[in-house]
Design a protein around this motif. Structure first.
Motif, PDB file in Angstrom:
ATOM      1  N   GLY A  63       0.824  -1.071   0.227  1.00 59.34           N
ATOM      2  CA  GLY A  63       0.175  -0.136  -0.224  1.00 59.34           C
ATOM      3  C   GLY A  63       0.797   1.319   0.016  1.00 59.34           C
ATOM      4  O   GLY A  63       0.427   2.456   0.299  1.00 59.34           O
ATOM      5  N   PHE A 117      -0.467   4.306  -1.975  1.00 56.75           N
ATOM      6  CA  PHE A 117      -1.426   5.116  -1.566  1.00 56.75           C
ATOM      7  C   PHE A 117      -0.862   6.614  -0.788  1.00 56.75           C
ATOM      8  O   PHE A 117      -1.549   7.595  -1.124  1.00 56.75           O
ATOM      9  CB  PHE A 117      -2.148   4.548  -0.712  1.00 56.75           C
ATOM     10  N   VAL A 121     -10.336  -3.873  -8.282  1.00 57.71           N
ATOM     11  CA  VAL A 121     -11.414  -3.184  -8.402  1.00 57.71           C
ATOM     12  C   VAL A 121     -11.687  -2.725  -6.914  1.00 57.71           C
ATOM     13  O   VAL A 121     -12.348  -1.849  -6.466  1.00 57.71           O
ATOM     14  CB  VAL A 121     -12.689  -3.820  -9.108  1.00 57.71           C
ATOM     15  N   ASP A 122     -11.555  -3.706  -5.968  1.00 62.44           N
ATOM     16  CA  ASP A 122     -11.881  -3.485  -4.405  1.00 62.44           C
ATOM     17  C   ASP A 122     -11.035  -2.394  -4.011  1.00 62.44           C
ATOM     18  O   ASP A 122     -11.387  -1.889  -2.650  1.00 62.44           O
ATOM     19  CB  ASP A 122     -11.619  -4.813  -3.779  1.00 62.44           C
ATOM     20  N   GLN A 123      -9.918  -1.884  -4.616  1.00 61.35           N
ATOM     21  CA  GLN A 123      -8.979  -0.953  -3.872  1.00 61.35           C
ATOM     22  C   GLN A 123      -9.556   0.363  -4.507  1.00 61.35           C
ATOM     23  O   GLN A 123      -9.077   1.603  -4.396  1.00 61.35           O
ATOM     24  CB  GLN A 123      -7.569  -0.982  -4.059  1.00 61.35           C
ATOM     25  N   PHE A 162     -10.665   3.787  -2.618  1.00 59.02           N
ATOM     26  CA  PHE A 162      -9.678   4.130  -1.935  1.00 59.02           C
ATOM     27  C   PHE A 162      -8.371   5.034  -2.968  1.00 59.02           C
ATOM     28  O   PHE A 162      -8.183   6.010  -2.417  1.00 59.02           O
ATOM     29  CB  PHE A 162      -9.012   3.112  -0.970  1.00 59.02           C
ATOM     30  N   ARG A 215      -9.803   8.277  -3.616  1.00 56.66           N
ATOM     31  CA  ARG A 215      -9.637   9.112  -2.673  1.00 56.66           C
ATOM     32  C   ARG A 215      -8.235   9.636  -2.406  1.00 56.66           C
ATOM     33  O   ARG A 215      -8.241  10.411  -1.933  1.00 56.66           O
ATOM     34  CB  ARG A 215     -10.194   8.674  -1.283  1.00 56.66           C
ATOM     35  N   CYS A 216      -7.443   8.807  -2.591  1.00 58.63           N
ATOM     36  CA  CYS A 216      -6.021   9.001  -2.457  1.00 58.63           C
ATOM     37  C   CYS A 216      -5.572  10.164  -3.550  1.00 58.63           C
ATOM     38  O   CYS A 216      -4.297  10.484  -3.743  1.00 58.63           O
ATOM     39  CB  CYS A 216      -5.186   8.073  -2.338  1.00 58.63           C
ATOM     40  N   PHE A 218     -19.706   3.602  -1.251  1.00 61.59           N
ATOM     41  CA  PHE A 218     -19.610   4.502  -0.044  1.00 61.59           C
ATOM     42  C   PHE A 218     -20.423   5.722  -0.175  1.00 61.59           C
ATOM     43  O   PHE A 218     -19.921   6.417  -0.920  1.00 61.59           O
ATOM     44  CB  PHE A 218     -18.157   4.570   0.373  1.00 61.59           C
ATOM     45  N   PHE A 235     -17.693   9.696   3.609  1.00 59.37           N
ATOM     46  CA  PHE A 235     -16.354   9.332   4.184  1.00 59.37           C
ATOM     47  C   PHE A 235     -16.184   9.944   5.231  1.00 59.37           C
ATOM     48  O   PHE A 235     -16.681  10.994   5.420  1.00 59.37           O
ATOM     49  CB  PHE A 235     -15.492   9.614   2.961  1.00 59.37           C
ATOM     50  N   THR A 250      -9.423  13.961   2.679  1.00 61.14           N
ATOM     51  CA  THR A 250      -8.402  13.927   1.809  1.00 61.14           C
ATOM     52  C   THR A 250      -8.198  14.927   0.762  1.00 61.14           C
ATOM     53  O   THR A 250      -9.047  15.876   0.651  1.00 61.14           O
ATOM     54  CB  THR A 250      -8.322  12.338   1.146  1.00 61.14           C
TER      55      THR A 250
END
Ligand code: SF4
Lengths: 145, 544
Positions: free
Chosen positions: A64, A67, A90-92, A95, A98-99, A122, A125, A129
């Motif tokens: 990670g 990120f 896809v599951d990241q 996130f 957002r970064c 989501f 949040f 960020t």
């Protein structure tokens, strides 16, 4: 050269080939660089004006560090294309967005339906960020975040 | 107690939907196990030896009777009728079917509960003092701060794939009942000269194969910069923590290798930058959260007298209650360590009963302790006898808090795929050997902790007596450690000598307690005597 599968930018994807960080900081007129997980992205901060594309490589999805690299660039005001490349799943997705990633070039293309679903998972949040989305605490207290 | 607003509820509901989708993709084969693995882990779902294990978060160990009843319901409907309270103040179910997991999460969400980030390489459930808001010695209730951190850490985009799991504890009294300095980050709330609350930060503690006591890294972090500072700590770790070796990936190794001073320097640099980003919620947010933790309507002027005519009851009162700051009240610990039982296990019926007692006698609130017991934090002393009778009928009135029978044991080889040896049978045998309450009380405070492998989930390094299961040429073998503590007198236990087999380790525990009884001076606990006389007398008695 990588071509993004998914792009969240008004302008088209940058087509320059991203060069390694060491080459870039040694002096170049390239506008595209690639960051590996162990590299210090802060080396780029004096050179942000020159950059139009930063590729952040994820050799394996479990690492990670990329990120933080992305956050640091966006916090420093980098406005160019920020592309996640490599083992990007896809599951990241949320996130990474957002970064500050606005461009995705995964090794294995993502299923567009899964991406669509992920975008909407989501509703809110908790954190602030660099992506400018209001944090839950900002909404609760009607303050800017 | 904290209550969700529409935002909190939306987050938990969203997670249920997301996880349902992930399980669907796993079951239809489009999501390979290798990718699903870290997703299920972030929802607290482990694949164990025989089935899936689901770990449900109990933030800072606090819950109400409705939530507790839900835990009983899940035990009945989806497990084999019991649950296991853990050293992280959570609950685990050991017999879960993958296809049921989304439904369980959906049921939990109806009572403001979830399994978010209860495993995986992310920030885990925030733990705290089980007597928060009640203890006579606390300077503030640490839970509003823990809740603020819970929200900040939930789905934090930058810290979903840390080098390794990350555990945070928050306490607010000089007595450390949460093993705070054995956490990745430990926070102690302190007051400055002006009477203002702030946070003292410790970083780089932990157990596992390389136990470390966290050094202090900042004396004072103001409330309004708590999130910025935590974020700085995590970013330095995320960027520089080791990723080449899973066993060297915890923050304690980073802090140890670069030194506390260098880690502190890097955090300060990052913190200076973070403070410019406006990451901290306004002060009104901590106030909003704190309002949920105001005192319940205590009755004033109650007597502290207790009718002690029933001797069994009197022993239980002496052993299992803790001083409360309001006259006439006490904090009561329900031991989940009956003689010969599995530490931390409770049946659905017992969970329901504890929920009812909380509703009827304790302002509808329960706590899970890191020693795997349940606390009713605010109980009228006048109600103790009635409570005791009900607990006694349900096998929940064991009077052994902080005694040798109140041991911590990890699941070990009976459930855990990483184990070298079984923990539970050893715990059961020791607890049977010392079943006599009088004998336990004669030994006094004695923290016994058992881990089935070097990962130390049973906190053996922090035991006055620790037991570590190892594999010796294919046979289960147990090492004995002495002199650890997870409390404010924190220390790490040391291995005494060659290991023992299962019966041998039970005898060895008895032997060292006999050495203590022979050598102690008035007022000394086991660990005090050990610290005074050293390892040698114990060694001689064990190995001759
Ligand atoms: S200490 Fe080892 S055996 Fe025990 S639960 Fe942890 S990993 Fe499993």
């Amino acid at each position: 050269m990588t071509t993004p599968q998914i792009l969240y930018r008004d302008e088209p994807a940058v087509t320059d080939t991203a060069i390694p960080l060491a080459e870039f900081t040694a002096g170049t007129n390239s506008a595209a660089v690639r960051i590996e997980p162990g590299e210090d992205v802060r080396a780029l901060l004096p050179l942000l004006d020159q950059l139009r594309l930063v590729e952040v490589n994820f050799p394996s999805f479990g690492d990670g560090r990329g990120f933080s690299s992305a956050q640091i660039l966006r916090e420093a005001g980098y406005k160019g294309e920020l592309r996640a490349v490599g083992d990007v799943l896809v599951d990241q997705f949320v996130f990474l967005r957002r970064c500050g990633f606005d461009s995705f070039a995964p090794n294995r293309p993502l299923d567009p339906d899964d991406v669509k679903a992920a975008e909407g998972f989501f509703p809110e949040f908790y954190q602030k960020t660099s992506d400018g989305v209001a944090a839950i605490w900002a909404k609760r207290h009607q303050v800017a975040s | 107690m904290y209550q969700y607003d529409q935002y909190d509820q939306a987050m938990v509901d969203a997670r249920v939907a997301e996880f349902r989708d992930q399980v669907r993709r796993r079951l239809d084969g489009s999501l390979p196990e290798e990718e699903f693995r870290h997703l299920r882990l972030k929802n607290g779902l482990y694949l164990q030896l025989h089935a899936y294990m689901l770990r449900v978060a109990i933030p800072y160990g606090t819950l109400n009777s409705k939530q507790m009843h839900m835990l009983a319901h899940i035990a009945r409907k989806y497990d084999k009728g019991y649950g296991h309270f853990t050293t992280r103040q959570n609950i685990q179910y050991n017999w879960i079917k993958l296809e049921d997991a989304p439904d369980i999460l959906a049921e939990l969400a109806t009572v403001e509960m979830h399994a978010i980030q209860t495993s995986g390489n992310c920030i885990r459930n925030i733990s705290s003092d089980q007597f928060a808001g009640a203890a006579a010695d606390e300077i503030a209730d640490p839970r509003p701060w823990a809740e603020l951190l819970r929200q900040w850490s939930t789905f934090h985009p930058e810290f979903q794939l840390l080098p390794r799991k990350f555990k945070i504890a928050v306490i607010a009294s000089p007595s450390d009942r949460a093993a705070m300095r054995l956490h990745d980050i430990g926070i102690e709330l302190v007051k400055n000269d002006a009477g203002v609350l702030g946070a003292k930060f410790f970083a780089g503690g932990g157990m596992g194969r390389t136990p470390m006591i966290a050094p202090m890294i900042r004396e004072w972090v103001p409330a309004e910069e708590l999130i910025s500072y935590a974020e700085a700590c995590l970013r330095v770790y995320n960027r520089h923590g080791r990723r080449d070796n899973k066993y060297k990936a915890r923050i304690k190794i980073l802090v140890h290798e670069i030194g506390a001073d260098e880690y502190r320097r890097q955090v300060e640099e990052e913190f200076a930058h973070m403070k410019t980003l406006g990451l901290d919620p306004p002060a009104a947010e901590l106030e909003r959260i704190s309002a949920f933790f105001r005192d319940p309507p205590f009755e004033q002027g109650l007597s502290d007298d207790i009718d002690r005519s029933d001797p069994d009851f009197a022993v239980w009162v002496d052993q299992n209650t803790h001083p409360h700051r309001v006259p006439g009240y006490t904090s009561l610990t329900i031991s989940l360590k009956p003689a010969g039982g599995i530490p931390g296990d409770a049946t659905a019926e017992q969970i329901d009963l504890m929920a009812e007692l909380a509703r009827d006698y304790a302002f509808d609130e329960l706590r899970v302790t890191h020693a795997q017991n349940i606390v009713l934090a605010h109980v009228r002393k006048a109600d103790l006898y009635a409570i005791w009778q009900k607990l006694d009928d349900a096998g929940l009135a064991t009077a052994n808090l902080d005694l040798i029978g109140d041991m911590i044991a990890c699941p070990g080889l009976d459930y855990c795929s990483l184990a070298n040896a079984r923990s539970i049978p050893v715990a059961q045998k020791i607890s049977e050997r010392f079943a006599d309450t009088g004998r336990q009380r004669e030994l006094g405070e004695l923290k016994l902790k058992i881990s089935g492998c070097i990962n130390a989930c049973g906190h053996h390094h922090a035991g006055h007596i620790g037991i570590l299961g190892v594999d010796k040429k294919g046979l289960e073998n147990y090492q004995l450690l002495l002199g650890g503590s997870g409390a404010e007198d924190v220390s790490l236990a040391r291995i005494v000598g060659p290991g023992f087999d299962e019966d041998g380790i039970v005898n060895a525990v008895e032997t060292v307690t006999n050495v203590y009884l022979g050598a102690r001076e008035p007022g000394e606990r086991f660990v005090d005597t050990y610290r005074r006389i050293g390892m040698q007398p114990f060694k001689e008695a064990l190995y001759g």
